[in-house]
Design an enzyme around this catalytic site. Structure first.
Site, mmCIF file in Angstrom:
data_model
loop_
_atom_site.group_PDB
_atom_site.id
_atom_site.type_symbol
_atom_site.label_atom_id
_atom_site.label_comp_id
_atom_site.label_asym_id
_atom_site.label_seq_id
_atom_site.Cartn_x
_atom_site.Cartn_y
_atom_site.Cartn_z
ATOM 1 C CB SER A 32 56.377 55.052 43.296
ATOM 2 O OG SER A 32 56.051 53.894 43.342
ATOM 3 C CG HIS A 57 59.927 55.119 39.818
ATOM 4 N ND1 HIS A 57 61.471 54.981 39.625
ATOM 5 C CD2 HIS A 57 59.698 54.067 40.926
ATOM 6 C CE1 HIS A 57 61.757 54.232 40.091
ATOM 7 N NE2 HIS A 57 60.896 53.508 40.686
ATOM 8 C CG ASP A 59 58.115 51.054 41.658
ATOM 9 O OD1 ASP A 59 59.385 51.066 41.527
ATOM 10 O OD2 ASP A 59 57.439 51.900 42.153
ATOM 11 C CG MET A 61 57.802 44.862 41.914
ATOM 12 S SD MET A 61 57.316 44.983 43.525
ATOM 13 C CE MET A 61 57.623 46.840 43.968
ATOM 14 C CG HIS A 92 62.638 50.405 39.882
ATOM 15 N ND1 HIS A 92 62.458 50.658 41.202
ATOM 16 C CD2 HIS A 92 63.895 49.754 39.828
ATOM 17 C CE1 HIS A 92 63.298 50.069 42.115
ATOM 18 N NE2 HIS A 92 64.256 49.362 41.206
ATOM 19 C CG MET A 94 62.428 46.258 41.146
ATOM 20 S SD MET A 94 61.142 46.911 42.719
ATOM 21 C CE MET A 94 60.413 47.990 41.471
ATOM 22 C CG MET A 163 67.020 49.865 45.412
ATOM 23 S SD MET A 163 65.316 50.692 44.718
ATOM 24 C CE MET A 163 64.346 50.420 45.809
ATOM 25 C CG PHE A 169 56.603 45.046 49.912
ATOM 26 C CD1 PHE A 169 55.573 44.214 49.428
ATOM 27 C CD2 PHE A 169 57.715 44.420 50.151
ATOM 28 C CE1 PHE A 169 55.494 42.858 49.297
ATOM 29 C CE2 PHE A 169 57.776 42.802 50.339
ATOM 30 C CZ PHE A 169 56.543 42.013 49.692
ATOM 31 C CG ASP A 205 62.602 53.572 44.430
ATOM 32 O OD1 ASP A 205 61.682 54.121 45.155
ATOM 33 O OD2 ASP A 205 62.325 52.957 43.468
ATOM 34 N N GLY A 227 56.327 57.449 46.711
ATOM 35 C CA GLY A 227 55.238 56.805 46.466
ATOM 36 C C GLY A 227 54.122 57.221 47.847
ATOM 37 C CB SER A 228 53.581 55.794 50.853
ATOM 38 O OG SER A 228 54.949 55.670 51.362
HETATM 39 C C1 DX5 Z 1 60.278 49.719 46.109
HETATM 40 C C2 DX5 Z 1 59.743 50.629 45.088
HETATM 41 C C3 DX5 Z 1 59.405 51.955 45.178
HETATM 42 C C4 DX5 Z 1 58.331 52.257 46.099
HETATM 43 C C5 DX5 Z 1 58.374 53.708 46.590
HETATM 44 O O1 DX5 Z 1 60.301 48.529 45.661
HETATM 45 O O2 DX5 Z 1 60.822 50.563 43.891
HETATM 46 O O3 DX5 Z 1 59.455 53.031 43.895
HETATM 47 O O4 DX5 Z 1 57.161 52.153 45.520
HETATM 48 O O5 DX5 Z 1 57.398 53.770 47.688
HETATM 49 P P1 DX5 Z 1 57.730 54.807 48.790
HETATM 50 O O6 DX5 Z 1 57.935 56.024 48.529
HETATM 51 O O7 DX5 Z 1 56.338 54.706 49.738
HETATM 52 O O8 DX5 Z 1 58.554 54.141 49.889
HETATM 53 ZN ZN ZN Z 2 61.045 52.129 42.583
#
Ligand code: DX5
Ligand code: ZN
Length: 250
Positions: A32, A57, A59, A61, A92, A94, A163, A169, A205, A227-228
């Site tokens: 992500s 992936h 994201d 939003m 994804h 959102m 989730m 975030f 996720d 992601g992180s």
């Molecule tokens: C949150 C996103 C995730 C997020 C995952 O709303 O859907 O994809 O970026 O990031 P980490 O791995 O840092 O939780």
């Molecule tokens: Zn996501």
């Protein structure tokens, strides 16, 4: 000399035994890019692709369904042009209006769309429309959403995204209570497959790192969004990926 060779043989045999005991959990890792350098998005994506992560992936939003905004079809289209064709774009969504605009994401080059069950009024119609348009389809459950919300649609979809943080975030903490939901979902899917149905993939996720990636694999997850855990200031994507892969050797 001969003693030394014998010692070596014993040592190697021991190592092989230890290696035999180790099991590698098969896991798709979908990067992500939320915590990547967004001012240089294509380069961040290329870093992941160079590390042989070929399912991105994305994201999306809208600042409405979730309290944050990212990017939409025009940015995705630019990324599509900047990246090799074999890269899977897993969006994804959102957003509150996926039923109106899912086609824009497919036209922009997405191969897979995951839509939130909480944001769709006519989920079956949306899932069917996405599939008819040529993409694979997933349904997303927020941490507080019950599995009951998708049992009727399970035979029709390719993936369930559970989730493990509240969406919006990157960099949030993993919500441990999703374990029961994932285990029950895995049983439902196993039963569906035994009856000749679709082998739906379980994706997770939020908050996935080296300390929990193998554990969620044991629960039944075969696709982790990270992601992180990949995009951070501790290392390059390749270095961070190596740590995750080592953690999967249990
Ligand atoms: C949150 C996103 C995730 C997020 C995952 O709303 O859907 O994809 O970026 O990031 P980490 O791995 O840092 O939780
Ligand atoms: Zn996501």
């Amino acid at each position: 000399m001969r003693l030394c060779a014998a010692k070596n043989t014993v040592f190697c045999t021991m190592l092989l035994r230890i290696r035999d005991l180790a099991r590698i959990v098969h896991m798709i890792i979908a990067p992500s890019i939320l915590t990547a350098d967004l001012s240089n998005l294509a380069e961040s994506c290329k870093e992941a692709v160079d590390a042989r992560l070929d399912r991105l992936h994305l994201d999306v939003m809208d600042g409405n369904f979730v309290p944050n905004m990212t990017f939409g079809p025009p940015v995705i289209k630019s990324l599509r042009n900047a990246l090799p064709d074999h890269v899977i774009f897993d969006a994804h969504l959102m957003i509150t209006n996926a039923e109106d605009c899912y086609m824009d994401y497919i036209d922009a080059g997405c191969n897979h769309l995951s839509v939130h069950v909480e944001a769709a009024t006519h989920l079956h119609r949306l899932v069917t429309a996405i599939r008819d348009a040529g993409a694979t389809v997933g349904v997303v459950l927020n941490p507080a959403t019950s599995l009951d919300a998708i049992t009727e649609i399970l035979p029709e979809i390719d993936l369930v995204l559970v989730m493990s943080v509240n969406p919006g975030f990157g960099g949030q903490s993993f919500i441990l209570s999703v374990e029961g939901k994932i285990r029950r979902l895995k049983s439902l899917i196993d039963e569906q497959v035994e009856n000749g149905g679709r082998p739906v993939q379980i994706q997770i996720d939020g908050g996935i790192k080296a300390h929990n990636i193998a554990t969620v694999g044991e629960w039944g997850v075969s696709n982790c969004v990270v992601g992180s855990g990949l995009f951070n200031d501790k290392g390059t994507v390749k270095e961070n990926l190596a740590i995750l892969q080592t953690a999967l050797e249990v």
